[in-house]
Design a protein around this motif. Structure first.
Motif, PDB file in Angstrom:
ATOM      1  N   ASP A 115      -7.549  -5.189  -0.447  1.00 33.09           N
ATOM      2  CA  ASP A 115      -7.630  -4.572  -1.879  1.00 33.09           C
ATOM      3  C   ASP A 115      -6.212  -4.159  -2.437  1.00 33.09           C
ATOM      4  O   ASP A 115      -6.159  -2.892  -2.896  1.00 33.09           O
ATOM      5  CB  ASP A 115      -8.347  -3.134  -1.601  1.00 33.09           C
ATOM      6  N   VAL A 116      -5.386  -5.035  -2.298  1.00 30.35           N
ATOM      7  CA  VAL A 116      -4.085  -4.789  -2.987  1.00 30.35           C
ATOM      8  C   VAL A 116      -3.689  -5.800  -4.160  1.00 30.35           C
ATOM      9  O   VAL A 116      -2.747  -5.889  -4.653  1.00 30.35           O
ATOM     10  CB  VAL A 116      -2.895  -4.922  -1.912  1.00 30.35           C
ATOM     11  N   ASP A 120       0.037  -7.440  -9.300  1.00 31.48           N
ATOM     12  CA  ASP A 120      -0.521  -8.224 -10.475  1.00 31.48           C
ATOM     13  C   ASP A 120      -0.252  -9.685 -10.778  1.00 31.48           C
ATOM     14  O   ASP A 120      -0.996 -10.609 -11.291  1.00 31.48           O
ATOM     15  CB  ASP A 120      -0.539  -7.679 -11.978  1.00 31.48           C
ATOM     16  N   LYS A 142      -0.786  -2.068  -5.516  1.00 29.67           N
ATOM     17  CA  LYS A 142      -1.256  -3.345  -6.173  1.00 29.67           C
ATOM     18  C   LYS A 142      -0.379  -4.061  -6.678  1.00 29.67           C
ATOM     19  O   LYS A 142       0.801  -3.794  -7.054  1.00 29.67           O
ATOM     20  CB  LYS A 142      -2.253  -3.098  -7.244  1.00 29.67           C
ATOM     21  N   ALA A 196      -4.420  -6.458  -8.127  1.00 33.93           N
ATOM     22  CA  ALA A 196      -4.948  -5.845  -9.249  1.00 33.93           C
ATOM     23  C   ALA A 196      -6.022  -6.459  -9.924  1.00 33.93           C
ATOM     24  O   ALA A 196      -6.073  -7.760  -9.969  1.00 33.93           O
ATOM     25  CB  ALA A 196      -3.610  -5.598 -10.113  1.00 33.93           C
ATOM     26  N   LYS A 241       0.615  -1.022  -0.001  1.00 29.57           N
ATOM     27  CA  LYS A 241       0.030  -0.014   0.090  1.00 29.57           C
ATOM     28  C   LYS A 241       0.754   1.321  -0.090  1.00 29.57           C
ATOM     29  O   LYS A 241       0.311   2.410  -0.672  1.00 29.57           O
ATOM     30  CB  LYS A 241      -0.917   0.203   1.242  1.00 29.57           C
TER      31      LYS A 241
END
Length: 397
Positions: free
Chosen positions: A213-214, A134, A132, A216, A126
Motif C-alpha cells: 500500500d505504498v 506516484d 506513497k 498513490a 512508509k
C-alpha cells in the motif's frame, strides 16, 4: 591522480569520477535551462545510476521538483587502479546537487532483484518518504539476474533467433571496422534472456509495492523499450533482446490489471537509439548509430539520453505532445523512425567501410564522445583537478 580512459572492446574499464561530477552538473544545467514543468512529486527509479535512469531522475528532480529514490547496484573505489563504477559517482553527485535544492534523494545501492531490497525500499517509503509514490520507473539493465524465489542465476545473451546474422561492427578500442557474425540463440538462451531482461522483475516490484500500500491513487509506472527499424530488426527486434522486450509488453497488461482498482497505469515507452553502456556492446548497433546520428544531427533531431528522457516526461507523459501506437505504447522514437531519416541512414550505412567510418562522412566522433562521457571522459566544461583516493573513498552515497 591522473585519470586515463581505458576501453576493452566497447566496454569502458576506467572512470574519471570528477568528469562524471561535471557531466551530472551539465545535465542538471540543461534541465534548468528548459524551465520547470508539472510532474510527479514522489518517484521511485529502479535502475537509477546511469543512462536512461539517471537522465530520468535528473529531469524529474530539477524539472518537476520531485523527491526521488534510486535503486542501483554499483561499486565504490578500492584503490587508484580500481576506482569503482561510474554509476557509484553518479549517485553521489546527483544526491548532493538535489539536496542542495532541498529535494530528497535517497540511494539504495543494492541488488534490485532481491526481496530484501524491495522490502527495504518499501520500509523507507512508509517511514521517510510520505508513505506513497506516484511514479515508478523501471530502467534496470543487467546481464545477470538471480531469481529471488529459487536462488538460480540466469545470464542473458545478445543473439539472433533462427539464422545467423552477418554485418559490420565497430571496435572502439582498436578504432576498427570489421565484419561480425551473430550466432542464433538456443531455446534455453532465449528463455534465460527473457528471465533477465523481460518484465518479470518489474511485475514483482509492482506487486510488492501494491501489497504494501505504498502506491498513490493514479500511480504511473514506466518501462523503457526499444523496437528499432528494419535496419536493426535482424539482430535486435527479431533477436533475443526483442523477445525480452515483448515480454515487457505482456507484463504491462498484467500490471495494468493489478493497478486498476487504484486508477494506476503501466506504460511502455519505446525510446530512441541513444548511446549507453548497453547499446555500445550490441553487435552491429554502433554502425547503425554512427549513420543515424549523422543524419539526425544534420536534421537537428539527434538526442542524448538527458535530452530524450526530458522530452518524454516534460512534453509527452506530463505534457500535451504524447504519441501512442496501436498497442498503447508511448512512441518518442518517431523522430528516429521518420521515413526520410531512415532512408538517408540506410544510404549512409551502405557507404561505410574500414576506410571512412571514422571520417566526417558519418558521426563516429559523436558516438565516441557520448560513449566516453558515460565514464567521465571528454566531458564539456571539465577542468582537471587533483583528488586523492582517500577523498574518493570518503564520498558518501
Amino acid at each position: 591522480m591522473d585519470f586515463k580512459q581505458n576501453i576493452r572492446g566497447n566496454v569502458a574499464i576506467s572512470v574519471n569520477p570528477l568528469g562524471r561530477k561535471q557531466q551530472v552538473l551539465n545535465h542538471i544545467n540543461y534541465i534548468k535551462s528548459k524551465g520547470s514543468y508539472e510532474g510527479p512529486k514522489k518517484v521511485l527509479i529502479i535502475g537509477a545510476s546511469s543512462s536512461y535512469g539517471l537522465a530520468t531522475r535528473i529531469s524529474l528532480a530539477f524539472g518537476a521538483g520531485a523527491d526521488t529514490i534510486g535503486v542501483s547496484y554499483e561499486k565504490g573505489p578500492k584503490s587508484e587502479r580500481n576506482l569503482g563504477t561510474a554509476g557509484w559517482y553518479n549517485n553521489i553527485f546527483f544526491k548532493k546537487a538535489a539536496e542542495e535544492e532541498g529535494l530528497v534523494a535517497k540511494n539504495f545501492v543494492q541488488d534490485a532483484f532481491s526481496h530484501e531490497t524491495k522490502q527495504d525500499v518499501i520500509d523507507y517509503i512508509k517511514t521517510e518518504f510520505a508513505g506513497k509514490v506516484d511514479l515508478v520507473v523501471y530502467s534496470l539493465a543487467s546481464g545477470r539476474r538471480t531469481d529471488p524465489e529459487t536462488g538460480e542465476t540466469y545470464t542473458s545473451s545478445i543473439k539472433a533467433i533462427g539464422d545467423p546474422v552477418v554485418g559490420p561492427n565497430i571496435n572502439m578500442e582498436k578504432e576498427e571496422y570489421y565484419t561480425e557474425t551473430l550466432e542464433p540463440a538456443t531455446e534455453q538462451e532465449i528463455a534465460d534472456t527473457v528471465k533477465v531482461m523481460g518484465g518479470e522483475d518489474w511485475e514483482l516490484w509492482m506487486k510488492a509495492l501494491k501489497e504494501a500500500d505504498v502506491l498513490a491513487d493514479g500511480v504511473l509506472t514506466t518501462n523503457y523499450s526499444y523496437l528499432g527499424t528494419e535496419l536493426n530488426h535482424p539482430y535486435y527486434g527479431h533477436g533475443t533482446l526483442g523477445r525480452a522486450k515483448a515480454d515487457c509488453d505482456v507484463k504491462a497488461d498484467t500490471i495494468n490489471s493489478l493497478l486498476a482498482d487504484i486508477n494506476g497505469k503501466a506504460q511502455i515507452v519505446v525510446a530512441t537509439a541513444v548511446t549507453t553502456k548497453a547499446s555500445s556492446v550490441i553487435p552491429f548497433f554502433p554502425v547503425y548509430c554512427v549513420g543515424l546520428y549523422k543524419v539526425m544531427t544534420e536534421k537537428g533531431t539527434h538526442e542524448t539520453p538527458i535530452m530524450h528522457m526530458d522530452r518524454i516526461y516534460r512534453d509527452m507523459i506530463y505534457g500535451e505532445k504524447a504519441e501512442y501506437d496501436d498497442e498503447g505504447r508511448l512512441r518518442p522514437d518517431s523522430l528516429e523512425l521518420d521515413a526520410d531519416t531512415q532512408a538517408k541512414t540506410k544510404d549512409l550505412i551502405e557507404k561505410l567501410d574500414e576506410n571512412n567510418f571514422n571520417t566526417s562522412l558519418a558521426a563516429y566522433d559523436i558516438f565516441y564522445k557520448e560513449f566516453s562521457n558515460l565514464n567521465g571522459f571528454m566531458v564539456d566544461n571539465y577542468v582537471e583537478q587533483d583528488v586523492t583516493i582517500e577523498e574518493l573513498k570518503a564520498l558518501d552515497y
